[in-house]
Design an enzyme around this catalytic site. Sequence first.
Site, PDB file in Angstrom:
ATOM      1  N   GLY A  10       0.837  -1.260   0.109  1.00  0.00           N
ATOM      2  CA  GLY A  10      -0.082   0.054   0.027  1.00  0.00           C
ATOM      3  C   GLY A  10       0.954   1.331  -0.137  1.00  0.00           C
ATOM      4  O   GLY A  10       0.428   2.317  -0.411  1.00  0.00           O
ATOM      5  N   LYS A 128     -12.723  -8.950   9.161  1.00  0.00           N
ATOM      6  CA  LYS A 128     -11.712  -7.906   8.438  1.00  0.00           C
ATOM      7  C   LYS A 128     -12.874  -6.766   8.524  1.00  0.00           C
ATOM      8  O   LYS A 128     -13.585  -6.879   7.525  1.00  0.00           O
ATOM      9  CB  LYS A 128     -11.395  -8.357   7.219  1.00  0.00           C
ATOM     10  CG  LYS A 128     -10.590  -7.482   6.350  1.00  0.00           C
ATOM     11  CD  LYS A 128      -9.178  -7.679   6.384  1.00  0.00           C
ATOM     12  CE  LYS A 128      -8.405  -6.688   5.720  1.00  0.00           C
ATOM     13  NZ  LYS A 128      -7.179  -5.960   6.121  1.00  0.00           N
TER      14      LYS A 128
HETATM   15  P1  ADP Z   1       1.760  -3.262   3.039  1.00  0.00           P
HETATM   16  O1  ADP Z   1       0.947  -2.392   2.722  1.00  0.00           O
HETATM   17  O2  ADP Z   1       3.282  -3.227   2.265  1.00  0.00           O
HETATM   18  O3  ADP Z   1       1.236  -4.777   2.919  1.00  0.00           O
HETATM   19  P2  ADP Z   1       1.981  -3.640   5.936  1.00  0.00           P
HETATM   20  O4  ADP Z   1       1.899  -2.356   6.558  1.00  0.00           O
HETATM   21  O5  ADP Z   1       0.923  -4.376   5.914  1.00  0.00           O
HETATM   22  O6  ADP Z   1       2.474  -3.119   4.454  1.00  0.00           O
HETATM   23  O7  ADP Z   1       3.304  -4.269   6.572  1.00  0.00           O
HETATM   24  C1  ADP Z   1       4.479  -3.539   6.394  1.00  0.00           C
HETATM   25  C2  ADP Z   1       4.778  -3.007   7.966  1.00  0.00           C
HETATM   26  O8  ADP Z   1       5.065  -4.119   8.600  1.00  0.00           O
HETATM   27  C3  ADP Z   1       6.110  -2.247   8.002  1.00  0.00           C
HETATM   28  O9  ADP Z   1       6.013  -0.939   7.842  1.00  0.00           O
HETATM   29  C4  ADP Z   1       6.541  -2.417   9.364  1.00  0.00           C
HETATM   30  O10 ADP Z   1       5.944  -1.316  10.309  1.00  0.00           O
HETATM   31  C5  ADP Z   1       5.308  -3.616  10.017  1.00  0.00           C
HETATM   32  N1  ADP Z   1       6.262  -4.661  10.651  1.00  0.00           N
HETATM   33  C6  ADP Z   1       5.735  -5.636  11.429  1.00  0.00           C
HETATM   34  N2  ADP Z   1       6.466  -6.533  12.020  1.00  0.00           N
HETATM   35  C7  ADP Z   1       7.777  -6.218  11.283  1.00  0.00           C
HETATM   36  C8  ADP Z   1       9.051  -6.695  11.392  1.00  0.00           C
HETATM   37  N3  ADP Z   1       9.283  -7.785  12.282  1.00  0.00           N
HETATM   38  N4  ADP Z   1      10.053  -6.175  10.872  1.00  0.00           N
HETATM   39  C9  ADP Z   1       9.676  -5.123  10.154  1.00  0.00           C
HETATM   40  N5  ADP Z   1       8.424  -4.502   9.760  1.00  0.00           N
HETATM   41  C10 ADP Z   1       7.753  -5.099  10.590  1.00  0.00           C
END
Ligand code: ADP
Length: 313
Positions: A10, A128
């Site tokens: 996203g 969800k």
């Molecule tokens: P996308 O929109 O790409 O699916 P998400 O927000 O769902 O993104 O997932 C990415 C986020 O996951 C990162 O920005 C970070 O804040 C979070 N995150 C959670 N756990 C971890 C981790 N163990 N290592 C790195 N990032 C993590």
Amino acid sequence: MPLAVIAIGGNSLILDDAHQSVEDQYEAAGATTDHIASLVRAGWDVAISHGNGPQVGFILRRSELSAHELHEVPLDVCGADTQGALGYSLQQNLANDFREMGITKSVATIVTQVEVSKDDPAFASPSKPIGSFMSEADAMRRRDEDGWDVVEDAGRGWRRVVASPAPMRVVELDAVKLLLAAGVVVITVGGGGIPVIADENGNLSGAAAVIDKDLASALLASELGADLLIISTAVEKVALNFGTPEERWMDEFTVDEVKRYLAEGGHFKEGSMAPKMRAVVQFLESGGKQALITDPPSLERAMRRETGTWITA
Ligand code: ADP
Ligand code: MG
């Protein structure tokens, strides 16, 4: 040519709350397609998937606001609309990048259905949240008249909830394969794909559900026999003990290590990194060899093994 499936997150489509217009989203997409174009220039065939959560939210909100005058848009159609609009933005950006780089390749978006099981346990406990907050009276009316599942969200109001079933089959897989074989860059399973259910005769119909885009991308990658699954997100690397003083940014994991850390808990957050890690495990356990998690600006360096988190079978 080796094949990479790249799931773009996203953050590649909406930078922040102040940059949500269609123009802003187009600019954001362009900042990611640059790096995908470099991947193609380096000799990779590429299939691209993308998230669509906020964009579905915008369509639902418009639909709600104009409900006194116009028909509402069902959730599966919101998925189809966002695949078209985001696919358009990505394919135009990428084709412009190709032209500037002197790459002669076509880009095409496929409106993609993904089959889920009507018996998936997720349908028994939809969780969800989708769309705007509602009053209790509206929530009860939607439940009774439209069959929605609704929940009270910690004093903030009522919301519709839908199931997030497991992806089983990419319906347009043969079309994706044909295009890739012809050298076309394909944008597919946008938003995790439009969830569809088959009846006893095999006829498909849309389901009011959402599919996790990382899981759908992993399924696509394994059905295509991809050499690499890339999950492009907001972080350069994956951390252990994320968000704690013991946080440790990791260069690599084996699939067994990832499974151990998932089971241990506390490393990868639910709703963000945990589903990505589960998707990577699925890909690597169904024949995939390697997966990469990184952010768009780091993609080229990560492909040279200089950064990103690599997970191997
Ligand atoms: P996308 O929109 O790409 O699916 P998400 O927000 O769902 O993104 O997932 C990415 C986020 O996951 C990162 O920005 C970070 O804040 C979070 N995150 C959670 N756990 C971890 C981790 N163990 N290592 C790195 N990032 C993590
Ligand atoms: Mg996510």
